[in-house]
Design a protein around this motif. Structure first.
Motif, PDB file in Angstrom:
ATOM      1  N   LEU A 767      60.235  78.971  51.736  1.00 59.13           N
ATOM      2  CA  LEU A 767      59.582  79.031  53.044  1.00 59.13           C
ATOM      3  C   LEU A 767      59.971  80.319  53.762  1.00 59.13           C
ATOM      4  CD1 LEU A 767      60.024  75.342  54.290  1.00 59.13           C
ATOM      5  CD2 LEU A 767      58.180  76.341  52.957  1.00 59.13           C
ATOM      6  N   THR A 768      59.007  80.926  54.436  1.00 59.28           N
ATOM      7  CA  THR A 768      59.253  82.159  55.188  1.00 59.28           C
ATOM      8  C   THR A 768      58.822  81.968  56.641  1.00 59.28           C
ATOM      9  OG1 THR A 768      57.065  83.015  54.579  1.00 59.28           O
ATOM     10  CG2 THR A 768      58.912  83.596  53.135  1.00 59.28           C
ATOM     11  N   TRP A 769      59.402  82.759  57.525  1.00 62.71           N
ATOM     12  CA  TRP A 769      59.127  82.597  58.957  1.00 62.71           C
ATOM     13  C   TRP A 769      57.667  82.867  59.292  1.00 62.71           C
ATOM     14  CZ3 TRP A 769      57.109  86.669  61.624  1.00 62.71           C
ATOM     15  CH2 TRP A 769      57.237  87.938  61.039  1.00 62.71           C
ATOM     16  N   TRP A 770      57.064  83.848  58.590  1.00 63.45           N
ATOM     17  CA  TRP A 770      55.717  84.261  58.970  1.00 63.45           C
ATOM     18  C   TRP A 770      54.667  83.192  58.695  1.00 63.45           C
ATOM     19  CZ3 TRP A 770      51.996  84.113  55.316  1.00 63.45           C
ATOM     20  CH2 TRP A 770      52.372  84.221  53.972  1.00 63.45           C
ATOM     21  N   GLN A 771      54.930  82.309  57.703  1.00 57.72           N
ATOM     22  CA  GLN A 771      53.913  81.307  57.387  1.00 57.72           C
ATOM     23  C   GLN A 771      53.812  80.226  58.462  1.00 57.72           C
ATOM     24  OE1 GLN A 771      56.271  79.647  53.747  1.00 57.72           O
ATOM     25  NE2 GLN A 771      54.784  78.046  54.266  1.00 57.72           N
ATOM     26  N   PHE A 772      54.774  80.192  59.383  1.00 59.46           N
ATOM     27  CA  PHE A 772      54.695  79.244  60.495  1.00 59.46           C
ATOM     28  C   PHE A 772      54.292  79.932  61.805  1.00 59.46           C
ATOM     29  CE2 PHE A 772      57.722  77.524  57.411  1.00 59.46           C
ATOM     30  CZ  PHE A 772      57.096  76.316  57.142  1.00 59.46           C
ATOM     31  N   ILE A 773      54.515  81.233  61.897  1.00 56.92           N
ATOM     32  CA  ILE A 773      54.028  81.977  63.053  1.00 56.92           C
ATOM     33  C   ILE A 773      52.537  82.282  62.897  1.00 56.92           C
ATOM     34  CG2 ILE A 773      54.273  84.105  64.398  1.00 56.92           C
ATOM     35  CD1 ILE A 773      56.576  82.115  64.659  1.00 56.92           C
ATOM     36  N   LEU A 774      52.117  82.558  61.660  1.00 56.12           N
ATOM     37  CA  LEU A 774      50.723  82.905  61.410  1.00 56.12           C
ATOM     38  C   LEU A 774      49.748  81.824  61.880  1.00 56.12           C
ATOM     39  CD1 LEU A 774      48.777  84.974  60.226  1.00 56.12           C
ATOM     40  CD2 LEU A 774      49.082  83.902  57.977  1.00 56.12           C
ATOM     41  N   PRO A 775      49.999  80.518  61.652  1.00 57.45           N
ATOM     42  CA  PRO A 775      49.063  79.505  62.162  1.00 57.45           C
ATOM     43  C   PRO A 775      48.874  79.573  63.675  1.00 57.45           C
ATOM     44  CG  PRO A 775      50.538  78.523  60.562  1.00 57.45           C
ATOM     45  CD  PRO A 775      51.043  79.902  60.813  1.00 57.45           C
ATOM     46  N   VAL A 776      49.953  79.894  64.415  1.00 53.94           N
ATOM     47  CA  VAL A 776      49.840  79.999  65.874  1.00 53.94           C
ATOM     48  C   VAL A 776      48.925  81.164  66.237  1.00 53.94           C
ATOM     49  CG1 VAL A 776      51.109  80.289  68.029  1.00 53.94           C
ATOM     50  CG2 VAL A 776      52.151  79.031  66.133  1.00 53.94           C
ATOM     51  N   VAL A 777      49.144  82.314  65.574  1.00 58.60           N
ATOM     52  CA  VAL A 777      48.312  83.489  65.835  1.00 58.60           C
ATOM     53  C   VAL A 777      46.856  83.191  65.478  1.00 58.60           C
ATOM     54  CG1 VAL A 777      47.901  85.902  65.195  1.00 58.60           C
ATOM     55  CG2 VAL A 777      50.254  85.047  65.452  1.00 58.60           C
ATOM     56  N   ILE A 778      46.651  82.555  64.326  1.00 59.37           N
ATOM     57  CA  ILE A 778      45.281  82.238  63.890  1.00 59.37           C
ATOM     58  C   ILE A 778      44.593  81.320  64.885  1.00 59.37           C
ATOM     59  CG2 ILE A 778      43.939  81.010  62.131  1.00 59.37           C
ATOM     60  CD1 ILE A 778      45.889  82.067  60.036  1.00 59.37           C
ATOM     61  N   LEU A 779      45.307  80.269  65.329  1.00 62.41           N
ATOM     62  CA  LEU A 779      44.687  79.310  66.248  1.00 62.41           C
ATOM     63  C   LEU A 779      44.393  79.952  67.598  1.00 62.41           C
ATOM     64  CD1 LEU A 779      43.683  76.440  66.466  1.00 62.41           C
ATOM     65  CD2 LEU A 779      45.927  75.750  67.309  1.00 62.41           C
ATOM     66  N   VAL A 780      45.292  80.821  68.079  1.00 56.43           N
ATOM     67  CA  VAL A 780      45.027  81.530  69.333  1.00 56.43           C
ATOM     68  C   VAL A 780      43.771  82.388  69.196  1.00 56.43           C
ATOM     69  CG1 VAL A 780      45.872  83.343  70.877  1.00 56.43           C
ATOM     70  CG2 VAL A 780      47.397  81.494  70.174  1.00 56.43           C
ATOM     71  N   LEU A 781      43.670  83.109  68.084  1.00 52.67           N
ATOM     72  CA  LEU A 781      42.496  83.958  67.865  1.00 52.67           C
ATOM     73  C   LEU A 781      41.222  83.124  67.760  1.00 52.67           C
ATOM     74  CD1 LEU A 781      43.923  86.578  65.317  1.00 52.67           C
ATOM     75  CD2 LEU A 781      43.367  86.933  67.732  1.00 52.67           C
TER      76      LEU A 781
END
Length: 806
Positions: A767-781
């Motif tokens: 598991l990497t940190w970015w794979q859990f931050i990326l969903p937040v960025v995607i959903l905001v976009l």
């Protein structure tokens, strides 16, 4: 009254076409997804549920312990377990066995010949024990006589056409010999939701006598039927003491033999074990998809509830006037429930059309083969009725209660506003949608990363440009012809290497022997997979040698040497690969001498990355000649594939005209192991997109309504000097802030669920940190893009127009 309700309903639906379209489309997509996933889950859970008394049928699975340590856990048992258990353990009503040893056989009738994968021996009561329908023959006697065989409906058509097959003889051959069996019956083709898949069954009495109750070959499935009320645990507890009476041979003498009784109806979804046949289901994946089905449905219902309650201001005057004119609360509730019923009914009909379209255009992409038969079965009306009732009640009752509680006097004076609790509930429902969307996006990323990892990981063995040919049946001068065909293959233009082996990558080695180091006691025996190879196997497959060497044709003594993989080195207790060289080991059944270790190869993935490395011994010892050579692997250059295949077939017919030529490409065969993972990935990603799409539709509707209600406010702010940028941030910040708050819940939950899912894989991504931050960025976009047109239009609007209209 009904006419009036219909008229009001029609006016409300047509007056607000955008919101009606959003509600109907969202509900239709949600219900369609729910029905599709339900069909898949029903199919996976329907395995082996057609047998009479199936609740009391268990499969006997073998377990071996060193002290309290479980060393091996197999799906199979020996031929001897069943009779000993019934004779000595009270509570067993009956048993039956099906022996898979050398089940791939060449079958011939006159000039028709085919290789059948599952030709097994079965007890005489097999068709009485199970409820597989017989088209011809008596279940009690069809497998009673020696040299009789029961064949499938498809096999009967393949070999005999329209003729009656009963009484006709089939030649059934393996590398060890040939049987001439009379067809005594025909069984109906097995359904896809049967964990046992067989083509033909030979009577148990045809088996060699020494094998019928043999205790040292774990290659059959034993099933027992227990008396009602008898605990499987009580049978399991008594077995180790019983086994001590029967395991009289030297192999595994000091190992505790135990069993586990697996309920027949749970076998398909239980975790896969060694010696498991066929592709099994995954209970955890089924549970995740089941949760997803309800989440998607709830998201669709939330859209309806939020849009309906948000628009309650528009209908408040209508409700106020009707209440002043004497309308009762139950009449108003019925009005809104009827509107909900009509919308849900239209959505349900549209969903059924969508489902049927999916079955027609994408029959193999979404759901496993055969599951569509369980979509429109006798439970369809119950399933549809339950969804319709839930939709009407969940999506209709809350908006109805909100509106009927309005004070008509306050409403008509224009003093209506949402309560704090109502506003909080709507925000909570939107938060649920955002949280679910974040989880689904995070899950989709995790599934994609794991699938990509499995397909791109170096498996340590070369499977490209390899044609695998299945070995022929027994014939005259068999060993000599095997060598001759290898030489013939090597002479074909474009063939770079040829090797023969007992298994190929992508297939379990499957032959186990209890072995120990030279000088060690029998108590140190452990089980190892025994892979029969020739001199060219290691070089042909590009296996990496860690120490020593491979088999050398110029060294006659190598015929009794062995090569270990790293896992076998560790299990034997050697400190390193170099320390294992020139040491000796005792192999089970080889009593005249020990075998010398001549080399160690790096662990490679014999099976998919879902499986851990297993201890494997590569051997050529003639003393183990009873372990067959099942495959020829032919390495070829690229191009001119039809010509190479034609040459291979021609050479085959010269040496083995009585056997069919059966081949496959190894890379395709190996990748079939990931079929279920790919299926799950497709399902998960597609339904995640549907859930997010439904949530976005609801967000679009809410944004459209809220911006319309705030037109005057926006106009005043612009007149007061607010910039377009300020207006945009005003309209979008609450949504972004809510997503960020939801991420505080979704990210820890996603980590927990993803880690639990990945535990099923022996080799998995980290598991990497970015794979859990990326969903937040995607959903905001996604949220910003969904509402961009509406918010930008509101921010750019001429304030004088909006203020004049107000």
């Amino acid at each position: 009254m009904l006419r009036n309700i219909l008229l009001v309903t029609w006016r409300n639906l047509t007056k607000n076409r955008i919101y009606t379209l959003i509600n109907v489309t969202g509900l239709a997509l949600g219900i369609a997804a729910f029905l599709l996933i339900s069909a898949y889950i029903n199919f996976e859970e329907s395995y082996d549920r057609t047998h009479a008394g199936g609740d009391n049928i268990y499969r006997v699975e073998s377990r071996f312990y060193k002290g309290d340590h479980l060393t091996d856990d197999w799906a199979t048992s020996t031929n001897g377990y069943a009779r000993a258990m019934q004779d000595n353990l009270p509570g067993i009503v009956s048993y039956t066995r099906i022996d898979w040893h050398n089940a791939e056989r060449m079958v011939r009738y006159e000039d028709i010949k085919h290789r059948e994968e599952h030709v097994c021996f079965a007890d005489s009561n097999f068709f009485a024990f199970f409820s597989y329908p017989l088209l011809k023959g008596d279940p009690l006697t069809v497998l009673k006589e020696v040299n009789t065989v029961v064949i499938s409906e498809a096999a009967a058509q393949k070999y005999f056409g329209k003729e009656n097959p009963v009484g006709k003889f089939l030649d059934i051959s393996t590398q060890s010999g040939k049987l001439n069996c009379a067809v005594s019956g025909v069984f109906k083709n097995l359904p896809p939701n049967s964990s046992l898949q067989f083509d033909m069954l030979i009577s148990w009495s045809t088996m060699p006598n020494w094998l019928k109750d043999f205790w040292y070959m774990h290659e059959n499935y034993t099933f027992v039927k227990l008396q009602p009320g008898i605990s499987p645990a009580s049978i399991e507890a008594q077995f180790p003491a019983l086994a001590e009476k029967y395991k009289t041979g030297p192999a595994l003498k000091d190992v505790k033999w135990a069993i586990q009784l697996a309920p027949l109806q749970d076998i398909h979804l239980n975790p896969a074990k060694q010696y498991e046949l066929g592709i099994k289901g995954n209970r955890q994946s089924i549970q995740l998809l089941g949760i997803m089905a309800f989440v998607i449905l709830i998201i669709a219902f939330i859209n309806y509830i939020n849009l309906t309650t948000a628009r309650s201001i528009d209908r408040s005057r209508e409700i106020g006037i009707r209440k002043i004119n004497g309308a009762r609360s139950y009449q108003l509730i019925f009005q809104f429930l009827f509107e909900s019923f009509l919308i849900n009914l239209v959505a349900l009909l549209l969903a059924i059309v969508l489902v049927m379209t999916v079955w027609w255009w994408l029959p193999g992409f979404l759901i496993a083969n055969g599951s569509h038969g369980l979509l429109f079965d006798t439970t369809l009306f119950l399933r549809v009725g339950a969804v319709l009732f839930a939709g009407v009640f969940m999506a209709g009752i809350y908006p109805a209660l909100v509106l009927v509680r309005l004070n008509p006097v306050q409403v008509l004076k224009g003093r209506f506003s949402f309560s704090v609790s109502g506003t909080l509930l709507r925000r909570s429902m939107v938060a649920f949608q955002f949280t679910a969307s974040l989880l689904l996006i995070a899950g989709t990323i995790a599934v994609y990363r794991q699938l990509h990892y499995m397909h791109t990981q170096n498996i340590g063995v070369g499977i490209e440009q390899t044609i695998v040919i299945k070995s022929p049946a027994k014939t005259d001068n068999y060993k000599q012809k095997i060598q001759s065909i290898k030489t013939s293959f090597q002479a074909i233009p474009g063939v770079t290497a040829v090797t023969a082996s007992g298994a190929v990558p992508g297939k379990k080695v499957g032959k186990f022997l209890a072995n120990r180091r030279f000088g060690a006691s029998a108590a140190e025996e452990r089980l190892y997979e025994m892979l029969k190879v020739d001199h060219d196997f290691i070089a042909t497959y590009g296996l990496q040698i860690m120490a020593g060497r491979g088999f050398d044709k110029t060294r006659p003594d190598d015929s009794t040497g062995v090569v270990l993989n790293e896992s076998a080195v560790r299990q034997f207790g050697f400190a390193s690969a170099e320390a294992a060289l020139d040491q000796q080991v005792w192999l089970e059944t080889v009593t005249q001498r020990p075998n010398k270790i001549i080399g160690v190869i790096k662990d490679y993935h014999q099976q998919s990355l879902q499986e851990a490395y297993t201890p494997v011994i590569l051997f050529m010892d003639p003393a183990l000649g009873w372990i067959p050579t099942d495959y020829f692997s032919v390495k070829i250059t690229a191009g001119s594939m039809p010509d190479k295949m034609a040459h291979l077939k021609k050479s085959w017919q010269e040496f083995f005209p009585e056997s069919s030529f059966d081949s496959f490409f190894l890379d395709e065969f190996y990748n079939r192991q990931y079929q279920q993972d790919i299926q799950f990935g497709n399902n998960f990603m597609l339904f995640s997109l549907i859930a997010i799409l439904i949530a976005c539709m609801g967000l679009f509707g809410l944004t459209a309504y809220s911006t319309a209600r705030r037109t005057k406010e926006i106009g005043i702010r612009k007149v007061a000097g607010a910039s377009v940028r300020h207006i945009l941030s005003l309209l979008t910040w609450n949504t972004v802030k809510l997503i960020l708050w939801c991420s505080l819940v979704a990210i820890p939950l996603a980590i927990l669920l993803i880690m639990q899912w990945l535990n099923d894989y022996a080799f998995r991504v980290s598991l990497t940190w970015w794979q859990f931050i990326l969903p937040v960025v995607i959903l905001v976009l996604i949220a910003l893009l969904t509402t961009a047109w509406l918010t930008l239009k509101a921010a750019l609007a001429n304030p004088t127009v909006s203020l004049r209209n107000e």
